[in-house]
Design a protein around this motif. Structure first.
Motif, PDB file in Angstrom:
ATOM      1  N   PRO A 191     -44.778  20.704 -22.822  1.00  0.00           N
ATOM      2  CA  PRO A 191     -44.247  20.279 -21.778  1.00  0.00           C
ATOM      3  C   PRO A 191     -44.982  19.463 -21.005  1.00  0.00           C
ATOM      4  CG  PRO A 191     -44.716  22.321 -21.558  1.00  0.00           C
ATOM      5  CD  PRO A 191     -45.104  22.188 -23.147  1.00  0.00           C
ATOM      6  N   TRP A 192     -45.220  18.091 -21.054  1.00  0.00           N
ATOM      7  CA  TRP A 192     -46.211  17.104 -20.600  1.00  0.00           C
ATOM      8  C   TRP A 192     -46.278  17.098 -18.995  1.00  0.00           C
ATOM      9  CZ3 TRP A 192     -50.047  15.878 -23.345  1.00  0.00           C
ATOM     10  CH2 TRP A 192     -49.872  15.662 -24.613  1.00  0.00           C
ATOM     11  N   LEU A 231     -49.120  18.623 -13.987  1.00  0.00           N
ATOM     12  CA  LEU A 231     -48.818  19.129 -12.790  1.00  0.00           C
ATOM     13  C   LEU A 231     -49.779  20.438 -12.645  1.00  0.00           C
ATOM     14  CD1 LEU A 231     -44.967  18.619 -11.888  1.00  0.00           C
ATOM     15  CD2 LEU A 231     -46.923  17.101 -11.245  1.00  0.00           C
ATOM     16  N   TRP A 232     -49.585  21.183 -13.474  1.00  0.00           N
ATOM     17  CA  TRP A 232     -50.380  22.610 -13.200  1.00  0.00           C
ATOM     18  C   TRP A 232     -52.104  22.064 -13.283  1.00  0.00           C
ATOM     19  CZ3 TRP A 232     -49.978  27.105 -11.711  1.00  0.00           C
ATOM     20  CH2 TRP A 232     -48.793  27.777 -11.797  1.00  0.00           C
ATOM     21  N   ILE A 233     -52.452  21.023 -14.302  1.00  0.00           N
ATOM     22  CA  ILE A 233     -53.715  20.789 -14.454  1.00  0.00           C
ATOM     23  C   ILE A 233     -54.235  20.072 -13.162  1.00  0.00           C
ATOM     24  CG2 ILE A 233     -55.242  19.524 -15.833  1.00  0.00           C
ATOM     25  CD1 ILE A 233     -53.711  19.888 -18.353  1.00  0.00           C
ATOM     26  N   VAL A 234     -53.566  19.261 -12.643  1.00  0.00           N
ATOM     27  CA  VAL A 234     -53.901  18.563 -11.609  1.00  0.00           C
ATOM     28  C   VAL A 234     -54.026  19.627 -10.545  1.00  0.00           C
ATOM     29  CG1 VAL A 234     -53.078  16.754  -9.786  1.00  0.00           C
ATOM     30  CG2 VAL A 234     -53.060  16.098 -12.647  1.00  0.00           C
ATOM     31  N   GLY A 235     -53.008  20.423 -10.443  1.00  0.00           N
ATOM     32  CA  GLY A 235     -53.196  21.173  -9.225  1.00  0.00           C
ATOM     33  C   GLY A 235     -54.230  22.281  -9.235  1.00  0.00           C
ATOM     34  N   GLY A 250     -56.597  26.694 -24.924  1.00  0.00           N
ATOM     35  CA  GLY A 250     -55.173  26.926 -24.608  1.00  0.00           C
ATOM     36  C   GLY A 250     -54.296  26.195 -25.678  1.00  0.00           C
ATOM     37  N   ALA A 251     -54.616  24.696 -25.852  1.00  0.00           N
ATOM     38  CA  ALA A 251     -53.984  23.949 -26.760  1.00  0.00           C
ATOM     39  C   ALA A 251     -53.883  24.497 -28.174  1.00  0.00           C
ATOM     40  CB  ALA A 251     -54.185  22.605 -26.549  1.00  0.00           C
TER      41      ALA A 251
END
Length: 458
Positions: free
Chosen positions: A429-430, A435-439, A400-401
């Protein structure tokens, strides 16, 4: 400020892309201009365009002037005075006064009311022509000396004044202009003398110009990279800009990636004060501005009530580009895409774990028969599939990056369909992404634990 298409010498630009001129108060360049300049700033660019000393002026007290003119020989002349009045904001405009005969008498004239706040006269022109009632027999090839004196009610500010004929020297019927500006009581007196070629005035009018600044030999400008590439120009190079019937020589001081207001095009950036001075000494006294730019307005909405025409703000443009009717598809797609991605991820992960556990059901039973407790079996399954979830999530982040870095800027287009100027800048947007990755990881591990627990109990 001014923004308009201009011919550059004999060059009119490519098909559908005329060169553009942008002129503004260069002392405010760092405040109102936006865009990235590698190794420099807009404040530094503007510093190279400033005209220097402020012009001398006559601060007016009233709209009342006294003009006295005379001609020593030949037919009577008719003079039409024009004043360049600058208001408190620096905006300049021309005021044409009634014509006066050069009969040696003092004529009181008016015609510039109402005066703007802080009105100052920074230049005066006097158009010279033959009196229409003059006897044709008196029009002979002689040179007559003309004297002019004009009183303006006000206070003199500055002592640097310049008097010169306006127009091309080879066809100017008025030459040898000399003048001075002095204070006399409550008035300021402009005294000018010149030589007039009577026969030439029968074909073309003459003009006398008195200015509160020296005649600029050249106007410093910055040019866009596209302009420099097309014309092969750079710092120190000179060329001419055509503005109406006048030609203004300019000199390049620097090259910038793009000129604000006309990104991606061949464009020239100049100081509006210097440009105005260059046009005034060439006889064009009309104001050069056609828009206003405000760097940090206290109340952007208040500008709509000033009667200045269409008002454009950065916030309004941002809203239009991000959520306007033509952009509604992107937010709508994201609203549908994110839940779909989560559903597919959870569903695919669940199906993979269930399938894998069914294939390994015999191994699980063999471990249980060897005395391995259920908690240990669940831990092994959780470690195995949880590690797979972490690896897949990391791979997704990397892909994605990379896609955002390589493909994202290519998807950003300007309103013309071309690449944006300046180029699109990738901003990660860190906090939201973290938060999305951890979730997502947490959700995947929860799914792995629940499925593993159900399968182990069977």
């Amino acid at each position: 400020m001014l923004e308009r298409a201009v011919p550059v010498g004999q060059w009119l630009g490519g098909t559908g892309e005329p060169p553009h001129l942008v002129a503004l108060d260069s002392t405010e360049a760092g405040t109102v201009l936006r865009g990235r300049i590698p190794g420099s700033s807009w404040a530094a660019v503007g510093a190279g365009l400033t005209p220097g000393r402020a012009p001398s002026a006559v601060k007016l007290d009233a709209d009342r002037y006294v003009l006295k003119a005379s001609s020593q020989e030949g037919p009577q002349l008719l003079l039409t005075p024009r004043l360049v009045i600058e208001d408190a904001s620096g905006l300049r405009g021309a005021c044409t006064l009634p014509p006066v005969l050069a009969d040696g008498k003092a004529h009181e004239i008016t015609g510039c009311a109402p005066l703007p706040e802080g009105a100052k006269v920074v230049a005066m022109a006097a158009d010279v022509e033959l009196d229409p009632a003059a006897d044709p027999d008196d029009i002979t090839p002689i040179v007559s000396t003309m004297n002019l004196q004009m009183r303006l009610p006000g206070v003199l500010e500055g002592e640097t004044w310049s008097a010169k004929e306006s127009g091309a020297d080879q066809i100017a019927p008025v030459t040898g202009v000399r003048g001075e500006v002095t204070s006399s009581g409550a008035d300021v007196v402009l005294t000018v003398s010149a030589s007039t070629k009577i026969a030439d005035l029968d074909y073309v009018n003459g003009s006398i110009m008195v200015t509160g600044f020296e005649r600029p030999d050249v106007v410093p400008v910055a040019v866009s990279q596209h302009f420099a590439d097309l014309l092969g120009t750079g710092p120190g190079k000179r060329f001419d800009l055509s503005l109406g019937i006048n030609t203004v020589p300019v000199e390049v001081t620097t090259v910038v990636p793009d000129v604000p207001s006309v990104p991606g095009r061949a464009a020239v950036l100049a100081d509006i004060d210097t440009l105005s001075r260059a046009l005034i000494v060439r006889g064009d006294l009309s104001g050069v501005g056609n828009a206003w730019w405000v760097g940090d307005p206290d109340d952007p909405g208040a500008a709509a009530g000033l009667g200045l025409g269409e008002v454009t703000t950065r916030d309004a443009v941002h809203r239009e580009l991000s959520s306007g009717p033509l952009r509604v598809g992107v937010p709508a797609a994201l609203i549908v895409l994110v839940p779909a991605v989560l559903l597919l991820a959870v569903g695919g992960l669940t199906m993979h774990i269930v399938s894998d556990l069914r294939v390994r059901a015999a191994e699980t039973q063999r471990l249980r028969s060897l005395g391995l407790p259920r908690s240990a079996v669940r831990g092994l399954l959780l470690a195995q599939h949880g590690g797979l979830v972490v690896l897949l999530t990391g791979a997704g982040i990397a892909v994605g990056a990379l896609a955002a870095r390589l493909v994202g800027p290519l998807l950003i287009r300007s309103d013309l369909g071309a690449a944006p100027a300046p180029e699109a800048l990738l901003v990660w947007p860190w906090l939201p992404e973290t938060l999305w990755i951890v979730g997502l990881l947490g959700l995947g591990l929860v799914v792995v634990r629940l499925v593993a627990q159900v399968q182990v109990r069977r």
